[in-house]
Design an enzyme around this catalytic site. Structure first.
Site, PDB file in Angstrom:
ATOM      1  N   HIS A 164       0.851  -1.193   0.000  1.00 12.53           N
ATOM      2  CA  HIS A 164       0.000   0.000   0.000  1.00 12.53           C
ATOM      3  C   HIS A 164       0.886   1.243   0.000  1.00 12.53           C
ATOM      4  O   HIS A 164       2.035   1.184   0.449  1.00 12.53           O
ATOM      5  CB  HIS A 164      -0.852   0.039   1.273  1.00 12.53           C
ATOM      6  CG  HIS A 164      -1.923  -0.989   1.334  1.00 12.53           C
ATOM      7  ND1 HIS A 164      -1.968  -1.952   2.317  1.00 12.53           N
ATOM      8  CD2 HIS A 164      -3.016  -1.196   0.561  1.00 12.53           C
ATOM      9  CE1 HIS A 164      -3.039  -2.712   2.134  1.00 12.53           C
ATOM     10  NE2 HIS A 164      -3.684  -2.273   1.077  1.00 12.53           N
ATOM     11  N   CYS A 251      -2.265   0.027   9.994  1.00 12.85           N
ATOM     12  CA  CYS A 251      -3.434  -0.745   9.577  1.00 12.85           C
ATOM     13  C   CYS A 251      -4.168  -1.411  10.744  1.00 12.85           C
ATOM     14  O   CYS A 251      -5.278  -1.886  10.581  1.00 12.85           O
ATOM     15  CB  CYS A 251      -3.091  -1.764   8.499  1.00 12.85           C
ATOM     16  SG  CYS A 251      -1.618  -2.655   8.756  1.00 12.85           S
TER      17      CYS A 251
HETATM   18  C1  CIR Z   1      -3.683  -7.935   3.438  1.00 14.07           C
HETATM   19  O1  CIR Z   1      -2.908  -8.405   2.608  1.00 14.07           O
HETATM   20  O2  CIR Z   1      -4.706  -7.352   3.106  1.00 14.07           O
HETATM   21  C2  CIR Z   1      -3.354  -8.073   4.901  1.00 14.07           C
HETATM   22  N1  CIR Z   1      -2.693  -9.326   5.140  1.00 14.07           N
HETATM   23  C3  CIR Z   1      -2.462  -6.935   5.341  1.00 14.07           C
HETATM   24  C4  CIR Z   1      -3.110  -5.606   5.211  1.00 14.07           C
HETATM   25  C5  CIR Z   1      -2.236  -4.511   5.688  1.00 14.07           C
HETATM   26  N2  CIR Z   1      -2.909  -3.272   5.607  1.00 14.07           N
HETATM   27  C6  CIR Z   1      -2.295  -2.100   5.525  1.00 14.07           C
HETATM   28  O3  CIR Z   1      -1.090  -2.030   5.433  1.00 14.07           O
HETATM   29  N3  CIR Z   1      -3.074  -1.027   5.492  1.00 14.07           N
END
Ligand code: CIR
Length: 256
Positions: A164, A251
């Protein structure tokens, strides 16, 4: 100044979530410990927490940030770009309803993950990524304009090292951005003070200003020292188990 945060307890199937890194399987006892420390840190920063129970239908749902954009003027529920995460938004809508009377929605074919959206005072940087598409960014830009914010789009689709946009940049207040080397010289950041994270510490570029502190992943001494040198007050937190699932500090909560 934030007053509230929403967090979600990790489910025991946390390790079944999505990941692109090869750092091993998270240990669930440590996941819970690290999550509890994260919540304690938010409380220590003066926030009131709304804690959602684990939701075993969605192993990635502890990464709440991806499901909503909460601003001082209104909220937007996202449409997460990973199909396995689409259903996470329903519970978040319920959780934010009492705080945000008017809620906008990112709608299909738009997709957007909150991790791609970086708020810097009244301006938002919107990241195009493998999760956030042009239609999603366009819808969000219009909602933000309605709320009186400006925005600009950064295409991070060719940057293989970040999932992201906020894996590579963080706005930490006082006109200062923490940036990875890859993003340090982006024209949009020329007006900011920049703290560039060394390649060996790039995971720590995702940090979070919460009131007087900057939450930062533990084990990154160069960034820690740079933050102190620039007058910030870092609060290091062990993130090893979340890192295994591509998750950063930002997150794990929605802050407002
Ligand atoms: C994903 O791949 O969606 C989750 N395992 C990790 C999300 C991390 N989110 C973020 O950095 N905003």
């Amino acid at each position: 100044m934030f007053r509230n945060a929403i967090v979600r307890i990790p489910g025991k199937n946390f390790a079944d979530g999505l990941t692109t890194v090869n750092l091993g399987v998270p240990r669930f006892d440590r996941v819970l410990q690290q999550h509890a420390s994260y919540c304690e840190a938010l409380l220590a920063c003066g926030l009131t927490l709304t804690t959602l129970e684990a939701d075993l239908r969605y192993p990635d749902s502890t990464f709440l940030e991806d499901t909503a954009i909460l601003t001082g003027r209104g909220a937007i529920i996202t449409h997460p770009g990973a199909p396995s995460r689409e259903g996470e938004t329903a519970a978040v809508r319920e959780a934010i309803r009492r705080f945000f009377p008017a809620i906008f929605d990112i709608e299909s074919p738009g997709t957007l993950d909150g991790g791609d959206i970086c708020e810097a005072e009244d301006h938002f940087f919107l990241g195009l990524s493998q999760r956030t598409n042009e239609e999603g960014v366009c819808q969000l830009g219009l909602y933000l304009a309605k709320l009186g914010y400006t925005s600009s789009v950064i295409d991070s689709r060719s940057m293989a090292s970040i999932l992201h946009l906020k894996s590579g940049i963080s706005y930490i207040g006082d006109n200062t951005m923490v940036v990875t080397e890859e993003l340090a010289n982006h024209e949009f950041f020329s007006g900011y003070e920049r703290i560039t994270v060394t390649p060996g510490e790039s995971y720590a570029a995702n940090c979070v200003r919460v009131n007087q502190r900057v939450l930062v992943a533990a084990g990154h001494p160069q960034l820690n020292a740079a933050l102190v040198k620039c007058g910030f007050n870092p609060l290091p937190l062990d993130m090893s188990e979340f890192q295994k699932m591509d998750g950063g500090l930002s997150c794990l909560s929605l802050r407002f």
